[in-house]
Each structure stands twice: as C-alpha cells, then as structure tokens.
Design a protein around this motif. Sequence first.
Motif, mmCIF file in Angstrom:
data_model
loop_
_atom_site.group_PDB
_atom_site.id
_atom_site.type_symbol
_atom_site.label_atom_id
_atom_site.label_comp_id
_atom_site.label_asym_id
_atom_site.label_seq_id
_atom_site.Cartn_x
_atom_site.Cartn_y
_atom_site.Cartn_z
ATOM 1 N N PRO A 1 -5.536 -1.671 35.624
ATOM 2 C CA PRO A 1 -4.918 -0.374 35.253
ATOM 3 C C PRO A 1 -4.591 -0.485 33.707
ATOM 4 O O PRO A 1 -3.755 -0.281 33.084
ATOM 5 C CB PRO A 1 -3.475 -0.743 35.848
ATOM 6 N N ALA A 2 -5.862 -0.364 33.031
ATOM 7 C CA ALA A 2 -5.816 0.057 31.492
ATOM 8 C C ALA A 2 -6.157 1.396 31.102
ATOM 9 O O ALA A 2 -6.957 2.026 31.905
ATOM 10 C CB ALA A 2 -6.704 -1.106 30.658
ATOM 11 N N ASP A 3 -5.538 1.753 29.891
ATOM 12 C CA ASP A 3 -5.833 3.399 29.518
ATOM 13 C C ASP A 3 -7.311 3.442 29.094
ATOM 14 O O ASP A 3 -7.767 4.586 29.181
ATOM 15 C CB ASP A 3 -4.883 3.771 28.482
ATOM 16 N N ARG A 4 -7.820 2.304 28.667
ATOM 17 C CA ARG A 4 -9.236 2.660 27.893
ATOM 18 C C ARG A 4 -10.044 1.489 28.052
ATOM 19 O O ARG A 4 -9.523 0.300 28.419
ATOM 20 C CB ARG A 4 -8.867 2.824 26.515
ATOM 21 N N PRO A 5 -11.336 1.566 27.777
ATOM 22 C CA PRO A 5 -12.410 0.667 27.868
ATOM 23 C C PRO A 5 -11.789 -0.528 26.775
ATOM 24 O O PRO A 5 -11.206 -0.292 25.804
ATOM 25 C CB PRO A 5 -13.668 1.005 27.462
ATOM 26 N N TYR A 6 -12.314 -1.742 27.049
ATOM 27 C CA TYR A 6 -11.867 -2.679 26.115
ATOM 28 C C TYR A 6 -13.316 -3.240 25.305
ATOM 29 O O TYR A 6 -14.246 -2.756 25.782
ATOM 30 C CB TYR A 6 -11.401 -4.166 26.853
ATOM 31 N N SER A 7 -13.134 -3.653 23.934
ATOM 32 C CA SER A 7 -14.098 -3.909 23.486
ATOM 33 C C SER A 7 -14.902 -5.465 23.438
ATOM 34 O O SER A 7 -13.908 -6.296 23.664
ATOM 35 C CB SER A 7 -14.163 -3.898 21.753
ATOM 36 N N TYR A 8 -15.930 -5.762 23.709
ATOM 37 C CA TYR A 8 -16.732 -6.926 23.904
ATOM 38 C C TYR A 8 -17.744 -7.098 23.011
ATOM 39 O O TYR A 8 -18.307 -5.952 22.707
ATOM 40 C CB TYR A 8 -17.167 -7.349 25.274
ATOM 41 N N ALA B 1 -29.379 -7.792 14.402
ATOM 42 C CA ALA B 1 -27.903 -8.391 14.011
ATOM 43 C C ALA B 1 -27.443 -9.293 15.022
ATOM 44 O O ALA B 1 -27.621 -9.324 16.231
ATOM 45 C CB ALA B 1 -26.969 -7.266 13.731
ATOM 46 N N PRO B 2 -26.707 -10.193 14.627
ATOM 47 C CA PRO B 2 -25.898 -11.048 15.470
ATOM 48 C C PRO B 2 -24.988 -10.570 16.508
ATOM 49 O O PRO B 2 -25.536 -11.036 17.704
ATOM 50 C CB PRO B 2 -25.363 -12.092 14.530
ATOM 51 N N LEU B 3 -24.325 -9.562 16.271
ATOM 52 C CA LEU B 3 -23.395 -9.332 17.303
ATOM 53 C C LEU B 3 -23.305 -7.846 17.117
ATOM 54 O O LEU B 3 -23.396 -7.252 16.224
ATOM 55 C CB LEU B 3 -21.918 -9.965 17.150
ATOM 56 N N ARG B 4 -23.167 -7.347 18.353
ATOM 57 C CA ARG B 4 -22.694 -5.851 18.412
ATOM 58 C C ARG B 4 -21.492 -5.684 19.374
ATOM 59 O O ARG B 4 -21.156 -6.541 20.159
ATOM 60 C CB ARG B 4 -23.887 -5.105 19.165
ATOM 61 N N THR B 5 -20.896 -4.490 19.420
ATOM 62 C CA THR B 5 -19.697 -4.349 20.074
ATOM 63 C C THR B 5 -20.095 -3.414 21.382
ATOM 64 O O THR B 5 -20.849 -2.464 21.041
ATOM 65 C CB THR B 5 -18.781 -3.754 19.502
ATOM 66 N N GLY C 1 -14.643 0.886 16.140
ATOM 67 C CA GLY C 1 -15.133 -0.657 16.578
ATOM 68 C C GLY C 1 -14.040 -1.832 15.948
ATOM 69 O O GLY C 1 -13.687 -1.340 14.780
ATOM 70 N N VAL C 2 -14.223 -2.815 16.662
ATOM 71 C CA VAL C 2 -13.692 -3.980 16.052
ATOM 72 C C VAL C 2 -14.816 -4.870 15.530
ATOM 73 O O VAL C 2 -15.923 -4.752 16.127
ATOM 74 C CB VAL C 2 -12.780 -4.569 17.093
ATOM 75 N N ASP C 3 -14.311 -5.742 14.672
ATOM 76 C CA ASP C 3 -15.381 -6.537 14.268
ATOM 77 C C ASP C 3 -15.908 -7.546 15.300
ATOM 78 O O ASP C 3 -15.033 -8.118 16.101
ATOM 79 C CB ASP C 3 -14.691 -7.577 13.085
ATOM 80 N N PRO C 4 -17.054 -7.535 15.734
ATOM 81 C CA PRO C 4 -17.499 -8.154 17.191
ATOM 82 C C PRO C 4 -17.290 -9.678 16.814
ATOM 83 O O PRO C 4 -17.141 -10.159 17.828
ATOM 84 C CB PRO C 4 -18.869 -7.875 17.180
ATOM 85 N N LYS C 5 -17.041 -10.339 15.635
ATOM 86 C CA LYS C 5 -16.995 -11.602 15.592
ATOM 87 C C LYS C 5 -15.667 -11.911 16.209
ATOM 88 O O LYS C 5 -15.271 -13.186 16.472
ATOM 89 C CB LYS C 5 -16.734 -12.098 14.033
#
Length: 742
Positions: free
Chosen positions: A29-36, A17-21, A72-76
């Motif tokens: 100082p963030a509470d959680r990991p960020y999505s990339y 697939a073209p993209l994954r998260t 998950g967030v739409d990786p696009k």
Amino acid sequence: MTDATAKDLLGDPLEAAPLRTAYVLLPIPADRPYSYAVPAGMDVQPGDYVQVPLGPRKVASVVWDAPVGDNGVDPKKLRAIETKFDCPPVPEDMRRFVDWIAHYTIAPPGMVLKSLLRTPAALDPEQPMPGIAFTGDWPDRMSDARGRVRGLIEADTKQLWTKSGLANAAGTSSSVVDGLVKAGTFAPRDIPPQPIVPPPMPKQAGKPLNEDQQEAADALVEAVKADEYSTHLIDGITGSGKTEVYFEAIAAALNAGKQVLVLLPEIALTATFLDRFEARFGAPPAPWHSGITPRQREKIWRQVAEGTVRVVVGARSALFLPFAELGLVVVDEEHDQAYKQEDRVFYSARDMAVVRARLGGFACVLASATPSVETRVNADTGRYIRLRLDRRHGAAVLPKLSTIDMRENPPPRGRFVSPVLEEEMRQSTARGEQSLLFLNRRGYAPLTLCRVCGFRFECRNCSAWLVEHRFRGQLQCHHCGHSEPTPEACTNCGTLDHLVACGPGVERLAEEVDAIFPEARIIVLSSDMLGGVSRLRLELEAIADGQADIVIGTQLVAKGHNFPKMTVVGVVDADLGLANGDPRAAERTFQLLSQVTGRAGRAGGESKGLLQTYAPDHPVIKAIVSGDREAFYEREIALRKSAGLPPFARLVSLIISGTDKRETERHAMDLKLAAPFMEDVFLLGPAEAPIAQVRGRWRWRLLVHAPRALDVQTYIRDWLAKGPKERGNIRVQVDVDPQSFL
Ligand code: ADP
Ligand code: ZN
C-alpha cells in the motif's frame, strides 16, 4: 535478452554508466513507485517483472514508468534490483489500467498491482519435462516387449514420450524402455510445456442465427474488426440468444489474432457455458476463478502472458490477467452485483472492463436481460450502443406472469406457500414437469426467539440476527461466519424448549414442500450447501436433466441456467428486496425476479411465473408482471434523475471502522469536520452503518454526494491527506460508486 537492437550494438551511454535508477511498483500500500538501482549489465524497461529487496524481504514487482517531475535519486544510495524475471512484460495499456483503477478508486497503485501479481511462481518460465524421442534405429535383438514398443512407435515416429508414459502405453516394464534408450533407439529430448487448452477454432460455423440475432452479431463483428474502442450493450430478454450473438464477436476477435476475455458471475457454476463454448469453438476456454488449483492458475497466467491461451472465461479478477493481445472483453449478466468487489480495492469489474477496452483501444460487449440503470442511461445517451433482442429463440416464449395477493390467499398458519401456488405446482408435477420455488434466504429461519422472554439470538460480533441452519443444528451469522450449536434452552431466561423459528429460509420451505408433496423429488440449492461447488454443479445438471420435480433455491438458481422442463416458477416473497432502504432496491428486485421467472418456459410450451406479494400494486411488481420493461426503466430513470441519484450524480462512501465504538465515532466526526468546502458537494453522516458492527468492528458511514462533472477523486484525496490520520486500529475505506449501503 532476445533481440539485439541498434542500441545494443552501438552501446547506450546510460548502460555504460555504473548505475541507473528504475522506478519499481511494489504490491504494497504505497502511493508511488520506489526507486531502485539497476545493476550494471541488467537492462530493464517499464513493464519488466523484477525482484527487489524490501526490508528483509524479497518482493516480485514491476518496473514502472518514471513519475512526472521526478528528478531521481542518486542511484548509489539505492538498493539494487536483484533479478529480472524471464517473462513477457506488462503491456503499456495494462500499466495505464492499473494506474487508472488506483486513481479512480482512490487506492494505492501497489494494491491494484497486487491483483496482477497473485501468482508469482508464474513469473518463471514453465519447465519442460524430460522425455525421449525415437532416433530411427531399432536394435538387432528384438524381444516381445520391444516389439510392442515398436508397434506403438511406428504409428507416429515423431511423438515425444516420457519414459514411464511409453512403458505404460506399450504395457512393458520401465527397464525395457531404459534398455532401448541405452541401445540408442531413443534419445533424451525435452517435452515442451503443453497448452492448458487446445487452440479454439473460430472458423467453424456457429448456429444459424435468426434475423434479430444476425443483425446484432453483424454490429458486434464490425465493432471488433474496427479495432478501436467501443461498447455495445446486448439488451435481450432471457433466452433470446445473447450468448450465441456474442460468440460471433469472439470468433471475429480470434480470427483477427486477438485474445478474448469473457466475464461471468458465478463462473464456477457455469459448466454448461463451457460446454456450449466448446461446441462452438472446438475447445474449451481457460477458466479463471477461485475454484482452480494453484498449479492450473500458474499455467494459465503464464500462457495468457505468452499468448498461448486465446480465450479466458473468468470471474472479476480475470481483468488483471496479463493479456498480451487482448482484443475483446465481454461482460455477461452485466447488471450482476457479483461484479462489485468490496474488499481491499473497491471496484466494479463491469465498469473497469469498459475502461480496459478504452485504454486498450478495442471492443467491449455488455449483455443482460435486465441491464443496470447506469448502463441503460449510458445506452440512452449514446455512450454505449444498444442492440435489442426482444424475442426468445425458436418456439420458446416468456412465461405468463401474475401476482398472488397474499392478503386474499394466505397460506395456512406457519406455512409460506399459498394454496394458489400449491395448486399450480401440483399440476406441473402431474404433467411430469418441474417447478421452482424461489426464496432468497439461506438456512431454516432468519430469526430465532424465545417465546417466554422474547430474547432474540444475535451474533456476538455483528449487529445481525443469527440464522438457524437446522440441518446442521447451528445458528449462524451470515456476516462474519460465526456459528454456535442451536441451544435447547434460552440463553437469557433459561426456559427449555420454547425457542421459535421466525420466518422462512429455503430449508424450512423444503420441509413444508416435502409435507405437501411427499412423492416429489425435491432439490434444495443454496450457496452454503454441503459439498460445495462441485456438488452444486451436479445438482444443476440433475435439474436440467429432469431428475427433480420441485427445486427450491436462493438467487443461485436465478443466474443464466437452462432448465428445459421448468414450467412453473413461484416467488415465495416478492416483497423481500423492496423493504430495505437501498436506493437500488427497486432495480435489484426487478432484475432478480425477471431473471428468476425467466427460468421458466425456455423449451417452448406454456409456462407461468407467480409472485406471492402483499403489495400487488407496487410499481415494481406491476412492471414485472406486465412485462413492460421499458416502463420500468423509464420510471426508475426519472426517479433517479429527480432525486439526484446515480448515474445523475456521483456517490462515494467512506466507511470508518474500529473496535472501540466511541473512538470510531469520534474519528468519523473529525473526518467530517476536515472536509474541504466545495459548492455542490454534500456530505451525509456520519451515521452508524445499518449493520453497525461486523466482525467485532464498529462501523460509521459518511456519504459524499457530488455532481458528475466534479473530479471527486481529487477532492477526496485532498480531504484524506489533510484529515485525521488513521490511528490505532481505526480504518477508513473508500468506496466510489457504492453498491452496498449496509
Ligand atoms: P440468453 O443468453 O439470451 O438467455 P442463450 O444464448 O442462452 O440466451 O439462448 C437460449 C437457448 O436458445 C439456448 O439453449 C441456445 O442454444 C438456444 N438458441 C439461441 N439462439 C439460437 C439459434 N440461433 N439457433 C439455435 N439455438 C439457439
Ligand atoms: Zn457475525
């Protein structure tokens, strides 16, 4: 990528697939990991080090595990990971460790990760050095200089050289070497990065152990071999050979192919430890503390991750090194306050070492002559296994301890050494032995006041007196570092030459001793000495070597040093630590004075420890003098139990600080009002902190008192989430299991 797996060969539908998260934890100082988004063709797994964009910056971060329940967030819509570093990934147990500390200390996980990512340059592999290798052919034309090169090479034809290294060793110019390269005698060859320390040799034998030591060592070796979590406490008096005993555990771990971490307080000063380690294992351990150069730091970090470095000896931050195969952690002087970090993330490195071992499934060893009450209770309840060493090794015996009642034997006016102590020092000096005067106060005098108007010199940023440092001609604040030249006139009434120094510091004591013993060689040791750590180290060696008659020092001298000629230890003010309102005052005094007097008599023969006190009947002083450690712990543990103090309950401090006094107080009040009600949870305060202002910031304290069984972290997280938000420059710091109440 290195190994091709079945998945790689068959193809992964997700990779196609073209993209994954990916979830990436950033050192912020963030509470959680960020999505990339993971770009096509890149394969990342949890633990991989990656570089990601954050606003305009690029940040080295770590791919984290997917948060529970995240869809998950739409990786696009996401920004993409830029690069993946060529570096061994953060092992699973280390990731759980970061999460665990963040949860327990109520800190953002990214701030904990920051400790792991302190040397981003180490994320790229070490570069080989350009070098040359012998090809086996000498040219027909051999000059003298070429002959010298040949003489050198024939001793070891396989060795790789840098061109300049070879020229130097052979005593030729670099053009001679260049000529031989051109003639084909040498060919370019990369020299791989060198290990920062040679591998240790655990198979060589240690010192023959006495019976008690052997028994303790056997237990530890078994624990290491069991390859599962356990914590042992080596509870042994000063000089009983605790180090020799845990060396055997280290040997066992190394023999099993594991890496080892040893934590020591004041690591920069423990050159003798490194020597002992090298004598036992044939190579020094890799050091990790604030005194090493950035270059060394990078090399060590990288080599720990790759497994080249097998043993690290370090300060508390060494807990965050990315060990690939950690199999043993040792915490020496486990009671030491230096293990508590009170900055950014508030944690106890001793407690976290135990957690690290539990999460990693390996053995932890704590060692102390004066274990913390918490650790003793854990040993009594069977959570830790206690190993006792009750005798000094060989001919050495503990010093005879006694008090000097200062009401009956007062020193002359304006002086601090009683005639009794003076006489003991005189005799020791006459015998060619050493004495130590211990006073836990830096500088010349803790307070300066004006004799005319009574004005006291205070720090302008902190609620604290300025300490006179006469040698430097300065008044200094020990809380914020502010200093000003010592004035000649009172700043309040302007009267000249009527300022008086009140109370002693080590500098003033040195002046007094110098007047009493003008012939004696005196060394003063304190952490603010000119010349820093390297000078201190030299002085400590000089003392061990017998180059001083009298040593005057702060708690620096209390820690773990071996001074063979020291036979008299005088504690100038044994009551000093007992006076403050700290719930651990008794324990701290007991530990410090036992450690200090333990410096005496380590090489056999008679020795003495003398405690100057105005309260010779105080239970803590009595416990130290009688040498009855068990009685001290029994009493102290009973007191803690009846008062509901740790470890029988849990304390959490909230420190609310800000530059505006009124607003800070209001915030503290509002915060308290927002606290959820819960039975058995008590809130004390807000109260102005004992040091109400530090570095210009006003400080208020709230103390949470909760039963041990309660999940106090969840309680506080909920509270902070619904309480007033930090606004302006007001900050709320959380200190779980506080050590300091100032
Ligand atoms: P601790 O850490 O308990 O204070 P150390 O391990 O530093 O004790 O030992 C104190 C001194 O006694 C050291 O100089 C050490 O080398 C020596 N020592 C201890 N055990 C032995 C032994 N079994 N054989 C020889 N020397 C020993
Ligand atoms: Zn200050």
